[in-house]
Scaffold this active site. Structure first.
Site, PDB file in Angstrom:
ATOM      1  N   LYS A 198       0.856  -1.184   0.000  1.00 47.27           N
ATOM      2  CA  LYS A 198       0.000   0.000   0.000  1.00 47.27           C
ATOM      3  C   LYS A 198       0.894   1.235   0.000  1.00 47.27           C
ATOM      4  O   LYS A 198       1.648   1.465   0.944  1.00 47.27           O
ATOM      5  CB  LYS A 198      -0.914   0.002   1.227  1.00 47.27           C
ATOM      6  CG  LYS A 198      -1.813   1.227   1.276  1.00 47.27           C
ATOM      7  CD  LYS A 198      -2.824   1.127   2.382  1.00 47.27           C
ATOM      8  CE  LYS A 198      -3.706   2.358   2.384  1.00 47.27           C
ATOM      9  NZ  LYS A 198      -4.682   2.327   3.482  1.00 47.27           N
ATOM     10  N   LYS A 250      -1.982  -1.630  -3.960  1.00 50.78           N
ATOM     11  CA  LYS A 250      -2.869  -0.473  -3.934  1.00 50.78           C
ATOM     12  C   LYS A 250      -2.058   0.815  -3.943  1.00 50.78           C
ATOM     13  O   LYS A 250      -1.120   0.901  -3.147  1.00 50.78           O
ATOM     14  CB  LYS A 250      -3.709  -0.562  -2.659  1.00 50.78           C
ATOM     15  CG  LYS A 250      -4.562   0.641  -2.379  1.00 50.78           C
ATOM     16  CD  LYS A 250      -5.204   0.493  -1.049  1.00 50.78           C
ATOM     17  CE  LYS A 250      -5.988   1.771  -0.798  1.00 50.78           C
ATOM     18  NZ  LYS A 250      -6.469   1.854   0.543  1.00 50.78           N
TER      19      LYS A 250
HETATM   20  C1  PBG Z   1      -7.400   3.286   5.105  1.00 50.88           C
HETATM   21  C2  PBG Z   1      -7.764   3.246   3.660  1.00 50.88           C
HETATM   22  C3  PBG Z   1      -7.546   4.242   2.692  1.00 50.88           C
HETATM   23  C4  PBG Z   1      -8.088   3.753   1.495  1.00 50.88           C
HETATM   24  C5  PBG Z   1      -8.608   2.487   1.770  1.00 50.88           C
HETATM   25  N1  PBG Z   1      -8.377   2.184   3.101  1.00 50.88           N
HETATM   26  C6  PBG Z   1      -7.001   5.610   2.825  1.00 50.88           C
HETATM   27  C7  PBG Z   1      -5.617   5.890   3.198  1.00 50.88           C
HETATM   28  O1  PBG Z   1      -4.775   5.006   3.410  1.00 50.88           O
HETATM   29  O2  PBG Z   1      -5.319   7.078   3.280  1.00 50.88           O
HETATM   30  C8  PBG Z   1      -8.115   4.465   0.190  1.00 50.88           C
HETATM   31  C9  PBG Z   1      -9.079   3.930  -0.820  1.00 50.88           C
HETATM   32  C10 PBG Z   1      -9.335   4.830  -1.987  1.00 50.88           C
HETATM   33  O3  PBG Z   1      -8.659   5.844  -2.192  1.00 50.88           O
HETATM   34  O4  PBG Z   1     -10.266   4.507  -2.751  1.00 50.88           O
HETATM   35  N2  PBG Z   1      -8.522   3.014   5.919  1.00 50.88           N
END
Ligand code: PBG
Length: 331
Positions: A198, A250
């Site tokens: 991520k 991601k």
């Molecule tokens: C954290 C989380 C995020 C997203 C999914 N889970 C945000 C982050 O890490 O700032 C982002 C998903 C998206 O942008 O569609 N709970």
């Protein structure tokens, strides 16, 4: 040039039927997952300005959203909670009557196994500072203190009926600690989706509107540096070793190389999250008349699939399921 004209690669592209015969990758509704936002304290769905077409739902909508997802044959719904009140510890995340846990219960009772019920496991929506974990006295995110809260959050989500927990907090050791806590509480069947690779991405921008994030600063001390590919593979391998049932990359589109490398190395199914910014770019470009919306959506999803994703989280899951059912040509 030596093999021309014996090898004419255009031969297999001549007609639609010929092209269909050699299609390497397909989308399947069963392998698309729809992210769903549920907001505490509203009585009607509210649009999200930066994500045209996506809503924040009141709890009262969740049964209908889940029933519709099941009917469409999509693989799952990934629930995100937007609580009315936040605090430093993110207590709404572990409370059985917290908005996310209440939504999981409604989803479980509606889905009855017809569509998987998945829940985001992270503190950022529940903390008043907006970070994914607890803060130490010096303001840094305290990895090991956070793990204890994640363990309690996981058990609360499992108790509410979540079948897949989406571990999106990027704390070291989170998969192992959560697996152990679930097993100790008798939830050995609850599966773990590790958001392994991520990245600290600008493409989460619209999501932060969707969950009304209060974050100041950034998440670079726990999310990955966009410049690093090898480290994404290392995160996925580590999560598999800790017991992840699925690993994820991601965002998806800007990280297809990482996705391909993780798909080569992984011994579990690989997921990809086509995030809010990827969604917004296509929706807004299409609204501006710059691209063909439906073909761009299809092409973006096929690219993610081609790179190696088995399952894709996408805000278009519901719409694309209809396309697939009607036999519409994708991209
Ligand atoms: C954290 C989380 C995020 C997203 C999914 N889970 C945000 C982050 O890490 O700032 C982002 C998903 C998206 O942008 O569609 N709970």
């Amino acid at each position: 040039m030596s093999s021309f004209p014996e090898r004419r690669l255009r031969r297999t592209r001549r007609t639609p039927a010929m092209r269909r015969l050699s299609t390497e990758h397909h989308l399947a509704a069963a392998q698309l997952v729809l992210p769903v936002f549920v907001k505490e304290g509203i009585d009607a769905a509210q649009p999200i300005a930066s994500m045209p077409g996506v809503m924040q739902h009141p709890l009262a909508d969740i049964a209908a959203v889940v029933a519709d997802a099941a009917e469409a044959g999509i693989g799952g719904v990934m629930l995100f909670g937007v609580p009315a009140v936040r605090d430093a510890e993110g207590s709404g995340a572990v409370a059985d009557d917290g908005i996310l846990n209440r939504a999981i219960r409604v989803a479980r009772d509606t889905a009855r196994g017809a569509v998987t019920v998945q829940a985001d496991l992270c503190l950022d929506e529940f903390t008043d500072h907006g970070h994914c974990g607890l803060l130490a006295a010096d303001g840094s995110v305290d990895n090991d203190a956070t793990l204890e809260v994640y363990a309690r959050m996981a058990v609360a989500q499992a108790r509410a009926g979540a079948e897949v927990l989406g571990l999106s907090g990027m704390m070291d050791g989170q998969v192992a600690v959560i697996r152990a806590a679930l097993d100790a509480a008798g939830h050995t069947d609850v599966a773990l989706l590790a958001y392994s690779a991520k990245y600290a991405s600008a493409f989460y921008g619209p999501f932060r509107d969707a969950v009304e994030s209060t974050l100041q600063g950034d998440r670079r001390t726990y999310q990955l540096d966009p410049a690093n590919g090898r480290e994404g593979v290392a995160e996925a391998m580590q999560d598999i070793a800790e017991g992840a049932d699925y690993v994820m990359v991601k965002p998806a589109g800007p990280y297809l190389d990482v996705l391909a490398r993780v798909a080569d190395a992984a011994t579990v199914p690989v997921w990809a999250y086509q995030v809010s910014g990827e969604y917004a770019m296509i929706e807004l470009a299409a609204r501006a008349g710059a691209i063909d919306r439906e073909r761009a959506i299809g092409e973006s999803l096929l690219g993610i699939r081609r790179a190696g994703a088995d399952v894709i989280l996408t805000y278009w899951a519901r719409e694309v399921a209809d396309w697939l059912r009607s036999g519409k040509e994708i991209a």
